[in-house]
Design a protein around this motif. Structure first.
Motif, PDB file in Angstrom:
ATOM      1  N   LEU A   1       9.989  -3.288  10.887  1.00  0.00           N
ATOM      2  CA  LEU A   1       8.717  -3.427  10.041  1.00  0.00           C
ATOM      3  C   LEU A   1       7.597  -3.509  11.312  1.00  0.00           C
ATOM      4  CD1 LEU A   1      10.515  -4.035   7.962  1.00  0.00           C
ATOM      5  CD2 LEU A   1       8.694  -5.423   6.852  1.00  0.00           C
TER       6      LEU A   1
ATOM      7  N   PRO B   1      19.955   7.059  10.835  1.00  0.00           N
ATOM      8  CA  PRO B   1      19.965   8.381  11.263  1.00  0.00           C
ATOM      9  C   PRO B   1      21.646   8.625  11.357  1.00  0.00           C
ATOM     10  CG  PRO B   1      19.476   6.791  12.991  1.00  0.00           C
ATOM     11  CD  PRO B   1      19.366   5.961  11.547  1.00  0.00           C
TER      12      PRO B   1
ATOM     13  N   THR C   1      14.114   3.022   9.370  1.00  0.00           N
ATOM     14  CA  THR C   1      15.526   2.571   9.682  1.00  0.00           C
ATOM     15  C   THR C   1      16.125   3.400  11.004  1.00  0.00           C
ATOM     16  OG1 THR C   1      16.021   2.462   7.107  1.00  0.00           O
ATOM     17  CG2 THR C   1      17.910   2.611   8.625  1.00  0.00           C
ATOM     18  N   VAL C   2      16.292   2.779  11.844  1.00  0.00           N
ATOM     19  CA  VAL C   2      16.739   3.088  13.231  1.00  0.00           C
ATOM     20  C   VAL C   2      18.148   2.402  13.571  1.00  0.00           C
ATOM     21  CG1 VAL C   2      14.351   3.515  13.866  1.00  0.00           C
ATOM     22  CG2 VAL C   2      15.461   1.368  14.442  1.00  0.00           C
ATOM     23  N   ARG C   3      18.788   3.049  14.531  1.00  0.00           N
ATOM     24  CA  ARG C   3      19.770   2.855  14.851  1.00  0.00           C
ATOM     25  C   ARG C   3      19.673   1.829  16.534  1.00  0.00           C
ATOM     26  NH1 ARG C   3      24.687   3.776  12.420  1.00  0.00           N
ATOM     27  NH2 ARG C   3      23.708   5.900  11.739  1.00  0.00           N
TER      28      ARG C   3
ATOM     29  N   ILE D   1      13.369   8.793   6.167  1.00  0.00           N
ATOM     30  CA  ILE D   1      12.669   7.595   6.798  1.00  0.00           C
ATOM     31  C   ILE D   1      13.608   6.506   6.744  1.00  0.00           C
ATOM     32  CG2 ILE D   1      10.713   5.940   7.071  1.00  0.00           C
ATOM     33  CD1 ILE D   1       8.848   8.207   5.822  1.00  0.00           C
TER      34      ILE D   1
ATOM     35  N   PRO E   1      22.581   0.212  12.314  1.00  0.00           N
ATOM     36  CA  PRO E   1      21.498   0.366  11.578  1.00  0.00           C
ATOM     37  C   PRO E   1      20.290  -0.794  11.214  1.00  0.00           C
ATOM     38  CG  PRO E   1      23.068   0.948   9.929  1.00  0.00           C
ATOM     39  CD  PRO E   1      23.676   0.265  11.177  1.00  0.00           C
TER      40      PRO E   1
ATOM     41  N   GLN F   1       7.436   0.935   8.051  1.00  0.00           N
ATOM     42  CA  GLN F   1       9.011   0.658   8.375  1.00  0.00           C
ATOM     43  C   GLN F   1       9.893   1.915   8.671  1.00  0.00           C
ATOM     44  OE1 GLN F   1       9.834  -1.805   4.680  1.00  0.00           O
ATOM     45  NE2 GLN F   1      11.620  -0.203   4.465  1.00  0.00           N
TER      46      GLN F   1
ATOM     47  N   PRO G   1      18.967  -6.082   9.091  1.00  0.00           N
ATOM     48  CA  PRO G   1      20.017  -5.259   8.946  1.00  0.00           C
ATOM     49  C   PRO G   1      19.828  -4.138   7.736  1.00  0.00           C
ATOM     50  CG  PRO G   1      20.663  -7.395   8.498  1.00  0.00           C
ATOM     51  CD  PRO G   1      19.298  -7.656   8.657  1.00  0.00           C
ATOM     52  N   TRP G   2      19.963  -3.082   8.164  1.00  0.00           N
ATOM     53  CA  TRP G   2      19.990  -2.050   6.841  1.00  0.00           C
ATOM     54  C   TRP G   2      21.404  -2.521   6.250  1.00  0.00           C
ATOM     55  CZ3 TRP G   2      23.178   2.019   4.990  1.00  0.00           C
ATOM     56  CH2 TRP G   2      22.826   2.604   4.235  1.00  0.00           C
TER      57      TRP G   2
ATOM     58  N   ILE H   1      16.215  -1.814   9.763  1.00  0.00           N
ATOM     59  CA  ILE H   1      15.084  -1.634   9.426  1.00  0.00           C
ATOM     60  C   ILE H   1      13.920  -2.267  10.253  1.00  0.00           C
ATOM     61  CG2 ILE H   1      13.347  -1.698   7.516  1.00  0.00           C
ATOM     62  CD1 ILE H   1      15.768  -1.806   5.474  1.00  0.00           C
TER      63      ILE H   1
ATOM     64  N   ILE I   1       9.195   9.186  11.465  1.00  0.00           N
ATOM     65  CA  ILE I   1      10.318   9.381  12.234  1.00  0.00           C
ATOM     66  C   ILE I   1      11.328  10.151  12.780  1.00  0.00           C
ATOM     67  CG2 ILE I   1      11.695   8.295  10.409  1.00  0.00           C
ATOM     68  CD1 ILE I   1      11.633   6.525  13.782  1.00  0.00           C
TER      69      ILE I   1
END
Lengths: 151, 151
Positions: B67, A147, B107-109, A143, B63, B105, B138-139, B65, B33
Motif C-alpha cells: 500500500l 504476478p 500485489t507484487v512478489r 493488479i 506475494p 495498492q 502477505p497476499w 500487497i 503495475i
C-alpha cells in the motif's frame, strides 16, 4: 510482544468515507473474512452522502476491495505471536489488525447497491459495526493477483 | 470532472513506514503495475529502520500487497473520465490514484529481502521514486480472491 516507541503518527490524514454496518461487536466478531462468510451475515457499507457520487459505475456482482480502519487495534506492535502462527512474526508478515497503520482489507462481492443513498451491500465483512471505511476499489486480476497467476 | 467540496481531511493520521525506490518520475511512470512489469524494472521498498522488525517472517518468492500513498494525486475528485473508460465513472469504481484517500495498492512478489536493513526488493512497482509506503501485507487467497474463486 515487541512494541515500538514510534512517536505520534505524523503522516497524511485520512478521510473517513463512511461506516461498516455489521452484526459484529468485540464479543463475537469473526477473526477473518472466511469465518465471517461461513456465518452467512451480509454487511452494508454506509457511504457518507458527500462521497456517494464516487460509487458511480460499480455494479451488483462485482468483486471489490474494501479498506477499513481498525480503530481499536494497536499501532505500536511490530512483532506479534498470534496463536495460529508458529512463533513470533512481524506485523507486515501477518494480516492482524495490529500494525503501524491499522488498515484491514478484504475482497468481497457487491450484492446490492444504491448510489443515491450511498448504501452498498456486500456478502460479508469481518469488523465491528461502525468501523470507519476508507476506500473501495474494483478488484482487478491484473493488479490484484500475484504476478504469474492468471485470473 | 466533478470535484467535491470535502473540507480538510480530519480522520486518523497515517505513519509513513518507508519509501519506494523506483526508476520512475512524472514523465515516464507506467500507468499501472502491468505496464511497470512489462518494462522489467524491479523496485525496492526502503523500510524505515524503526519499522524493519515488522518484516520478520516474510520470505523471498512470497506475494505481498503493498500500500502506497500517492502524494501528488487529487483527493477531491469523486467522478472522473479517464481515457481508457467509456464515460465518467466514480473514483471508487476506478483504480485511479485520484480518490478521497490516495492509497494505491499492487500485489507484487518479493525477489530479495534484508530484514536488518529494511530493504525489500519486489518485481515491479508503478509509482514515482520516493513515494511514501504505508503498509505491506502477505497476499492470502482466502482474503484476497473474490468469494467463490479458488487460488
Amino acid at each position: 510482544m515487541a512494541a515500538g516507541d514510534l512517536g505520534p503518527a505524523d503522516g497524511p490524514a485520512l478521510r473517513v468515507i463512511g461506516r461498516a454496518r455489521t452484526r459484529w461487536g468485540p464479543d463475537d466478531c469473526p477473526k477473518n473474512i472466511g469465518r465471517a462468510r461461513e456465518r452467512g451475515a451480509p454487511a452494508t457499507l454506509e457511504i457518507d452522502p458527500a462521497f456517494a457520487p464516487a460509487l458511480r459505475g460499480l455494479s451488483v456482482g462485482q468483486p471489490v476491495i474494501v479498506l477499513y480502519w481498525m480503530d481499536r487495534a494497536r499501532r505500536d506492535l511490530l512483532v506479534q505471536a498470534p496463536r495460529h502462527v508458529d512463533g513470533p512474526r512481524g506485523s507486515f508478515a501477518l494480516r492482524s489488525p495490529n500494525r503501524p497503520n491499522t488498515i484491514s482489507q478484504s475482497t468481497v462481492r457487491i450484492t446490492a447497491l444504491d448510489t443515491d443513498t450511498g448504501r452498498v451491500e456486500v456478502d460479508a465483512l469481518d469488523c465491528y459495526d461502525g468501523t470507519p471505511l476508507i476506500d473501495i476499489k474494483p478488484w482487478l486480476p491484473s493488479i490484484d493477483l500475484p504476478p504469474g497467476e492468471t485470473g
